[in-house]
Write a protein that holds these residues in place. Structure first.
Motif, PDB file in Angstrom:
ATOM      1  N   MET A  26      -1.421   2.031 -13.702  1.00  0.00           N
ATOM      2  CA  MET A  26      -1.606   1.739 -12.088  1.00  0.00           C
ATOM      3  C   MET A  26      -2.668   1.713 -11.630  1.00  0.00           C
ATOM      4  O   MET A  26      -2.785   2.824 -11.040  1.00  0.00           O
ATOM      5  N   ASN A  27      -3.595   1.085 -11.505  1.00  0.00           N
ATOM      6  CA  ASN A  27      -4.883   1.782 -10.833  1.00  0.00           C
ATOM      7  C   ASN A  27      -4.863   1.388  -9.274  1.00  0.00           C
ATOM      8  O   ASN A  27      -3.848   0.614  -8.635  1.00  0.00           O
ATOM      9  N   SER A  28      -5.771   2.145  -8.540  1.00  0.00           N
ATOM     10  CA  SER A  28      -6.022   2.097  -6.923  1.00  0.00           C
ATOM     11  C   SER A  28      -5.832   0.457  -5.895  1.00  0.00           C
ATOM     12  O   SER A  28      -5.336   0.628  -5.353  1.00  0.00           O
ATOM     13  N   ASP A  29      -6.989  -0.624  -7.149  1.00  0.00           N
ATOM     14  CA  ASP A  29      -6.485  -1.624  -5.921  1.00  0.00           C
ATOM     15  C   ASP A  29      -4.925  -2.162  -6.774  1.00  0.00           C
ATOM     16  O   ASP A  29      -4.615  -2.828  -5.144  1.00  0.00           O
ATOM     17  N   GLN A  30      -4.550  -2.058  -7.158  1.00  0.00           N
ATOM     18  CA  GLN A  30      -3.078  -2.775  -7.824  1.00  0.00           C
ATOM     19  C   GLN A  30      -1.923  -2.154  -6.942  1.00  0.00           C
ATOM     20  O   GLN A  30      -1.114  -2.486  -6.791  1.00  0.00           O
ATOM     21  N   ILE A  31      -2.081  -0.584  -6.806  1.00  0.00           N
ATOM     22  CA  ILE A  31      -1.422   0.319  -5.983  1.00  0.00           C
ATOM     23  C   ILE A  31      -1.366  -0.334  -4.528  1.00  0.00           C
ATOM     24  O   ILE A  31      -0.893  -0.824  -4.320  1.00  0.00           O
ATOM     25  N   ALA A  32      -2.521  -0.538  -3.903  1.00  0.00           N
ATOM     26  CA  ALA A  32      -2.910  -1.166  -2.528  1.00  0.00           C
ATOM     27  C   ALA A  32      -2.765  -2.513  -2.541  1.00  0.00           C
ATOM     28  O   ALA A  32      -1.367  -2.202  -1.378  1.00  0.00           O
ATOM     29  N   GLY A  33      -2.458  -3.304  -3.613  1.00  0.00           N
ATOM     30  CA  GLY A  33      -1.364  -4.832  -3.525  1.00  0.00           C
ATOM     31  C   GLY A  33      -0.308  -4.421  -3.657  1.00  0.00           C
ATOM     32  O   GLY A  33       0.391  -5.529  -2.657  1.00  0.00           O
ATOM     33  N   LYS A  34       0.241  -4.061  -4.007  1.00  0.00           N
ATOM     34  CA  LYS A  34       2.157  -3.755  -4.483  1.00  0.00           C
ATOM     35  C   LYS A  34       2.464  -2.551  -3.238  1.00  0.00           C
ATOM     36  O   LYS A  34       3.485  -2.737  -3.509  1.00  0.00           O
TER      37      LYS A  34
END
Length: 66
Positions: free
Chosen positions: A1-9
């Protein structure tokens, strides 16, 4: 999971992180906003883990939820 996905979730993952690392407060989890390095630093500080152990633990946490 990349940083953008983590921030979104992060709002969803925050509850799971709270269960896994119960010594972390809701405010701390809000402040880190899903940043792996900040979470690893808190895990290291609160649980007395080495930097490497904390990073592996946090990476495993996010990888398991990818």
């Amino acid at each position: 999971m990349n940083s953008d996905q983590i921030a979104g979730k992060w709002k969803q993952l925050k509850g799971e992180a709270k269960i896994m690392w119960g010594k972390l407060t809701d405010d701390e989890l809000d402040r880190i906003e899903g940043h792996k390095d900040k979470l690893a630093g808190l895990v290291q500080e609160r649980y007395g883990r080495s930097k490497e152990e904390a990073e592996k633990e946090v990476n495993r946490f996010f990888d398991d939820r990818a």
